[in-house]
Design a protein around this motif. Sequence first.
Motif, PDB file in Angstrom:
ATOM      1  N   THR D 390       4.230  21.803 -35.248  1.00 43.44           N
ATOM      2  CA  THR D 390       4.155  20.777 -34.208  1.00 43.44           C
ATOM      3  C   THR D 390       2.815  20.820 -33.500  1.00 43.44           C
ATOM      4  O   THR D 390       2.270  19.778 -33.145  1.00 43.44           O
ATOM      5  CB  THR D 390       5.279  20.954 -33.172  1.00 43.44           C
ATOM      6  N   PHE D 391       2.278  22.005 -33.327  1.00 45.52           N
ATOM      7  CA  PHE D 391       0.999  22.051 -32.618  1.00 45.52           C
ATOM      8  C   PHE D 391      -0.113  21.417 -33.432  1.00 45.52           C
ATOM      9  O   PHE D 391      -0.928  20.658 -32.913  1.00 45.52           O
ATOM     10  CB  PHE D 391       0.611  23.486 -32.243  1.00 45.52           C
ATOM     11  N   VAL D 392      -0.148  21.721 -34.723  1.00 48.96           N
ATOM     12  CA  VAL D 392      -1.198  21.115 -35.541  1.00 48.96           C
ATOM     13  C   VAL D 392      -1.041  19.606 -35.532  1.00 48.96           C
ATOM     14  O   VAL D 392      -2.010  18.853 -35.365  1.00 48.96           O
ATOM     15  CB  VAL D 392      -1.153  21.669 -36.974  1.00 48.96           C
ATOM     16  N   ASN D 393       0.202  19.168 -35.669  1.00 47.91           N
ATOM     17  CA  ASN D 393       0.424  17.729 -35.635  1.00 47.91           C
ATOM     18  C   ASN D 393      -0.078  17.123 -34.340  1.00 47.91           C
ATOM     19  O   ASN D 393      -0.819  16.129 -34.323  1.00 47.91           O
ATOM     20  CB  ASN D 393       1.930  17.493 -35.797  1.00 47.91           C
ATOM     21  N   GLY D 394       0.300  17.742 -33.219  1.00 46.90           N
ATOM     22  CA  GLY D 394      -0.111  17.189 -31.932  1.00 46.90           C
ATOM     23  C   GLY D 394      -1.595  17.331 -31.690  1.00 46.90           C
ATOM     24  O   GLY D 394      -2.226  16.455 -31.112  1.00 46.90           O
ATOM     25  N   VAL D 423       2.329  18.209 -28.474  1.00 47.34           N
ATOM     26  CA  VAL D 423       1.457  19.357 -28.261  1.00 47.34           C
ATOM     27  C   VAL D 423       1.846  20.135 -27.003  1.00 47.34           C
ATOM     28  O   VAL D 423       1.528  21.294 -26.860  1.00 47.34           O
ATOM     29  CB  VAL D 423      -0.004  18.860 -28.220  1.00 47.34           C
ATOM     30  N   MET D 424       2.569  19.503 -26.105  1.00 45.15           N
ATOM     31  CA  MET D 424       2.924  20.177 -24.862  1.00 45.15           C
ATOM     32  C   MET D 424       4.426  20.195 -24.647  1.00 45.15           C
ATOM     33  O   MET D 424       4.971  21.181 -24.159  1.00 45.15           O
ATOM     34  CB  MET D 424       2.248  19.471 -23.683  1.00 45.15           C
ATOM     35  N   GLY D 425       5.093  19.104 -24.974  1.00 42.14           N
ATOM     36  CA  GLY D 425       6.530  19.035 -24.730  1.00 42.14           C
ATOM     37  C   GLY D 425       7.315  19.793 -25.781  1.00 42.14           C
ATOM     38  O   GLY D 425       8.433  20.236 -25.535  1.00 42.14           O
ATOM     39  N   ILE D 426       6.767  19.926 -26.984  1.00 37.72           N
ATOM     40  CA  ILE D 426       7.499  20.666 -28.010  1.00 37.72           C
ATOM     41  C   ILE D 426       6.847  22.011 -28.284  1.00 37.72           C
ATOM     42  O   ILE D 426       7.480  23.040 -28.145  1.00 37.72           O
ATOM     43  CB  ILE D 426       7.559  19.919 -29.342  1.00 37.72           C
ATOM     44  N   ALA D 427       5.574  21.973 -28.687  1.00 38.31           N
ATOM     45  CA  ALA D 427       4.981  23.209 -29.194  1.00 38.31           C
ATOM     46  C   ALA D 427       5.129  24.366 -28.203  1.00 38.31           C
ATOM     47  O   ALA D 427       5.739  25.380 -28.538  1.00 38.31           O
ATOM     48  CB  ALA D 427       3.535  22.970 -29.601  1.00 38.31           C
ATOM     49  N   PRO D 428       4.629  24.268 -26.979  1.00 35.07           N
ATOM     50  CA  PRO D 428       4.802  25.411 -26.067  1.00 35.07           C
ATOM     51  C   PRO D 428       6.260  25.668 -25.703  1.00 35.07           C
ATOM     52  O   PRO D 428       6.644  26.821 -25.499  1.00 35.07           O
ATOM     53  CB  PRO D 428       4.010  25.013 -24.819  1.00 35.07           C
ATOM     54  N   VAL D 429       7.066  24.595 -25.660  1.00 37.46           N
ATOM     55  CA  VAL D 429       8.479  24.822 -25.338  1.00 37.46           C
ATOM     56  C   VAL D 429       9.133  25.639 -26.451  1.00 37.46           C
ATOM     57  O   VAL D 429       9.928  26.544 -26.195  1.00 37.46           O
ATOM     58  CB  VAL D 429       9.201  23.484 -25.100  1.00 37.46           C
ATOM     59  N   VAL D 459      18.169  22.305 -34.650  1.00 33.64           N
ATOM     60  CA  VAL D 459      18.313  21.038 -33.946  1.00 33.64           C
ATOM     61  C   VAL D 459      17.086  20.765 -33.097  1.00 33.64           C
ATOM     62  O   VAL D 459      16.552  19.654 -33.090  1.00 33.64           O
ATOM     63  CB  VAL D 459      19.591  21.040 -33.078  1.00 33.64           C
ATOM     64  N   SER D 460      16.600  21.795 -32.402  1.00 34.57           N
ATOM     65  CA  SER D 460      15.443  21.561 -31.536  1.00 34.57           C
ATOM     66  C   SER D 460      14.215  21.172 -32.350  1.00 34.57           C
ATOM     67  O   SER D 460      13.503  20.231 -32.023  1.00 34.57           O
ATOM     68  CB  SER D 460      15.098  22.799 -30.716  1.00 34.57           C
ATOM     69  N   PHE D 461      13.969  21.892 -33.422  1.00 35.94           N
ATOM     70  CA  PHE D 461      12.754  21.648 -34.196  1.00 35.94           C
ATOM     71  C   PHE D 461      12.821  20.298 -34.906  1.00 35.94           C
ATOM     72  O   PHE D 461      12.017  19.395 -34.647  1.00 35.94           O
ATOM     73  CB  PHE D 461      12.550  22.792 -35.193  1.00 35.94           C
TER      74      PHE D 461
END
Lengths: 107, 276, 211, 596
Positions: D390-394, D423-429, D459-461
């Motif tokens: 997710t981070f690379v994507n974001g 990049v912020m709502g998923i990756a760091p979470v 489910v989250s990912f």
Amino acid sequence: MASKEGQQHPIGIYLWIWGLLFVLSAFSYAVDWYQLQGMLRWSLILIFMMLKAGFICAIFMHMVWERLALIYAILLPCIAILFLMVFMISESGYTLWTRMVYFMVGM
Amino acid sequence: MFVAIMLTLVTVGSILFHFFSPWWWTEVASNWGNIDDTIILTFWVTGSVFVAICLFSAYCVWKFRYQKNRRADYEPENPKLEWWLTILTALGVAALLAPGLVVWNQYVTVPKDAYEIEVMAQQWYFSYRLPGEDNKLGTSDIMNITDDNPFGINPNDPNGQDDVLIDGDDIHLLIDRPTKVLLRSIDVLHNFYVPQFRAKMDMVPGSVTYYWFTPTRTGYFEILCAEYCGTGHYAMRGWVSVDEQEDYQAWLQEQETFEEMMARNNDNKEIEIVAK
Amino acid sequence: MKKKESIFKLLTQKPWDPDQAKLDDLHEGQTLNLSKGKLGLRFIMTVSTIFFCLFIVTYADRMVYPDWQRMHEPFLLWFNTLTLIITSIVFISAQFESKKKNFELVKKRFLLIGILSFIFLFGQLLVWKQMIDLGYFVSTNPANAYFYLFTTLHGLHLLGGLIYLNMTIKKVWVPQEVVIKKVQHSVELCAIYWHFLLVVWVVLFLLMLLS
Amino acid sequence: MVPDNLDEAVNKSNSVPDLEVKPQDLYHANSFITRWIFCQDAKVIGIQYSLTAIAIGLVAMVLSWMMRLQLGFPETFSFLGPAEYYQFVTMHGMIMVIYLLTALFLGGFGNFLIPLMVGARDMVFPYVNMISFWIYFLAVLILVASFFVPGGPTGAGWTLYPPQAITQGTPGSGWGIVLMLISLSVFVVGFTMGGLNYVITILQARTRGMTLMRMPLTVWGIFTATVLALFAFPALIVSCIMMTLDSLLGTSFFMPTMVELGEKLEYGGGSPILFQHLFWFFGHPEVYIVALPAFGIVSDLISVHARKNIFGYRMMVWAIVFIGALSFIVWAHHMYVSGMNPWFGFFFATTTLIIAVPTAIKVYNWVLTLWRGNIRLTLPMLFALAFIVTFVNGGITGLFLGNVIVDVPLSDTYFVVAHFHMVMGIAPVLVVFGAIYHWFPLITGRYLHEGMGQFHFWVSFLGSYAIYFPMHYLGFIGVPRRYYEMYNSEFIPTSAEGLNQFITIAALTVGFAQIVFLYNIIVSSKFGKLAGKNPWQACSLEWQTPDVPPGHGNFGKELPVVYRWAYDFSVPGAKEDFIPQNVAPNEVPEAKAEQT
Ligand code: HEA
Ligand code: HEA
Ligand code: CUA
Ligand SMILES: [Cu+2]
């Protein structure tokens, strides 16, 4: 905790700084080249000069190698704020200019 | 195994979605097709890195999954490899940035012969002003705004007298004519955005912003306000019609100039007084 | 182990390298040769400096627009500045006494400083009153707004300092019982902070005078 | 290290022996109140921070459901008018960024992990630390209070741009915005106190042998983020103060001459753009304040669970520092189309894209750590992998936005929303989740339940990827953000409605998984499988405490002495595949670290 040297520093860093100085000088010329005017011009020129002076003092006169961490803590935010300052001054000049042209004088 | 497959699926799924989903940008209607080109370029460069990284991790997860008797390598670093990757990435970045900046330079450099129009925003609609016969817009000031003079045009500025005002109606543009829009707001921040033109810029009270474009396709396009401006933000829309010469002239004839409007307002006042 | 070392060098160490490890094992875990209190104070001062600098940046920006009018400068401000300077001087002497371990005198100096500080704050309030009487309100002009803003924030910083001053006074209150090192340390921190506030004030004051 | 010629005089007068926390001076709690409420133990403060942050974060999550319901099914829910919608968006954004993530990473993880990881008994100023939490708590209370004042919370967007934020056309422009500004100012004050502690503890209170370059990357991440925060937050508080004055006292710092809904206002002369510059001068470092601790933590998770040292440790440290420093000169990339001087675009596009390089190095090093590792697919590892994707994507969509001309069509559309959620709502979470699974055994002595964990992860990912990946394409179509409703715009294909519904359903599903997670936390802390000491076989110090969970003072009688970096995994020759940091070389004579 390398204990060997006092003031020996890798040549590489000097080269880096040389490079930086050149870049800064180039910036100063660029200011001239683009014929920036007024406040912006002078503040930019002054800032590049100060940066150069700072680098020269810092590196070639070995000021930096003292108390580095502390200096970093003080210097970095100052540089950041300096950036903000430069941009804000030129920004207010720009806004003022649009106000003059469109609200007061006309094209 | 499962995890590796899922990672691969996510990657492949993303690619498939990209190519086969029906959602993509609208057909461009201005000269800014080259913005689309930079986006496509960015897609290819970054997309391939994304795919490479994801597939590489999937491979590692499968190949180097835990085995009791195996040891991981002990490899603190590999400066050579790291430098190579850094340089390649820097090249990638440069490849994206350089064309981007070239196009941005076009975006902010307005051609000399561009036709200037003004868009004025307020909560929550747009109004427009065209320069009239002298091809010059008069100055304006928020302090001049009254019921009679909703645009706040400077009544003493000769350039402003023949300005054409379009209040509460669609704006029409002539096809293939480079147009510079001057953007102004009298209350809060707004934005003038037409998806098909690709271009946008905020409108800032107390300042005038601009961008330019050349409409290249006739049609009727929706204008959106793309900077949050309060409760009515989502309803702040307008329409722009790009016309051929004839239609455009016909439309232009019907519009009122500042002078005419002031005169009409005065007439109305006299009628009111007489009526009293 | 206090060796000269640049931050570049520090960040290029290879912590896994056995030779490096031998050196690292001797490190006693402190990066800077400063007491925690002092380092803490430096950080606070840095943050405050940034804080005031940012105000100055906005000030410089706002000043450019034509509705800016020069501020009326009450004479009393000079007097207040003088008070602040005197406070700093008293501090120097207090520090001097504390080095000589004359804590009785330190105590007196500190009380004096407290009083002077309150005089300063009171003086600032008087200036406010004068300004208001003359019809310069916060919203009259941005220059005035900045004046009220700067004085308030500077005053708040001073009040914060007074809390620490109070704690230090408590430490010297019964001179027979002082823990010398601790008190000297506190006195020094207090003094640094006060000099800092003086500098801040002078900068702000000059800024307002000159524009 | 400071040179010894740091003049003798200075040395003599200042280097007072540690007066703050001598081992024996440790603060001791003696009642329930001092043990749990006004506690000065960093571990407890960390937990207090985390719980508060999570509690308020759940509010933000519920708000996001409300927003999604409106967007997926417009005109269905009568309680969601435009005003409410905007209030929800604003509070959602603000809470998530500041009150949840910043507080959780720095206040929560920072407090819990810093002293343990650097081998200190506590923070250097425990009392200030305690106050710091309560000030944060007060900020949260003020924030919550704004939901109950006349006019409701502010609906100005989390960016709070004036003039709109304090004028009538925006919901909550009276009480709401003022409380928001006050709450933020209070937050900054509290945070500064906490931040001071983290920085000085890391710099000055490490245990013997713990050089800076032996610290785990988690500490580096938190450290740099804290320094950034100390330097960036003043900009926030400055803009808050000035806007409060504009709103309450009628000054015109940011307010231009304007007419509002037909009436001229008293304001005049100010520049709204100035606020934007100040805000983003804070705002951009802020996003890295959220990202850097995540970078640090994820490096440790990957290394531990891949049983391999982190690849390129030095580069990782450099990259963190470099990203931190650069983040102060890219702020105007949020303002490409804000009407600022257009020539700034060149400069800021360049600096922005330069940041991609150190970030890319970090990404490469994470995946290269996997290479020839011995990867245990534990829950923390799964979250770390998901983070990379997710981070690379974001991050890559960040490159789109950073390239000034590409930003023009995309700015203020759902593309941006998708970028920053990715990049912020998923990756760091996801990192937060991974970190909780990782350190839960340390905090409570028990594992989280594996089955529920797997459910939560998948489910989250997959769910959140399904939410945000398609959302980019809404942005390409041109759907603007902060739109309560699109009506039937011609340029948007009708199929996009279906997409919106799909996104909403995915969001609700992901939300449900979080409830399961919470349940897991609560139940497992009481009944989870016992973990024992150092269950993941990690090297860093926090796992080497004599008691689990670590007791007061962290390390029992004697502080550990550090002999190696935090990544001695799979050292050739060693019996075990890990050697804790406090194991002396003569205890593992057979291990031979390579000479590189
Ligand atoms: C954790 C938070 C976070 C992080 C890390 C980032 C990272 C980045 N962001 Fe993002 N951003 C936000 C949070 C974040 N952002 C938020 C909250 C907003 C919106 C605020 C609002 O308006 O409400 C925003 C908005 C935003 C904008 C403004 C958009 C607009 O409003 O118009 C821009 C524009 O430049 C931008 C750029 C970037 C860039 C270039 C990065 C880079 O740091 C990314 C770097 C990472 C990579 C590049 C990936 C790894 C690299 C590789 C794998 C190598 C491959 C690369 C090449 C081949 C070049 N972001
Ligand atoms: C970290 C930041 C963060 C996070 C996690 C989220 C999470 C979510 N966000 Fe949000 N969002 C923002 C930051 C964030 N957002 C910001 C800054 C804005 C801009 C505001 C503005 O425009 O002013 C925004 C705006 C925004 C919009 C755009 C509104 C608009 O422009 O009109 C939408 C629309 O779909 C949205 C949806 C969601 C959804 C569905 C979720 C989630 O539901 C996703 C699923 C949930 C999770 C991944 C769990 C989150 C974790 C917790 C709650 C912690 C709980 C902890 C434990 C249980 C231990 N958000
Ligand atoms: Cu006008 Cu949004
Ligand atoms: Cu940014």
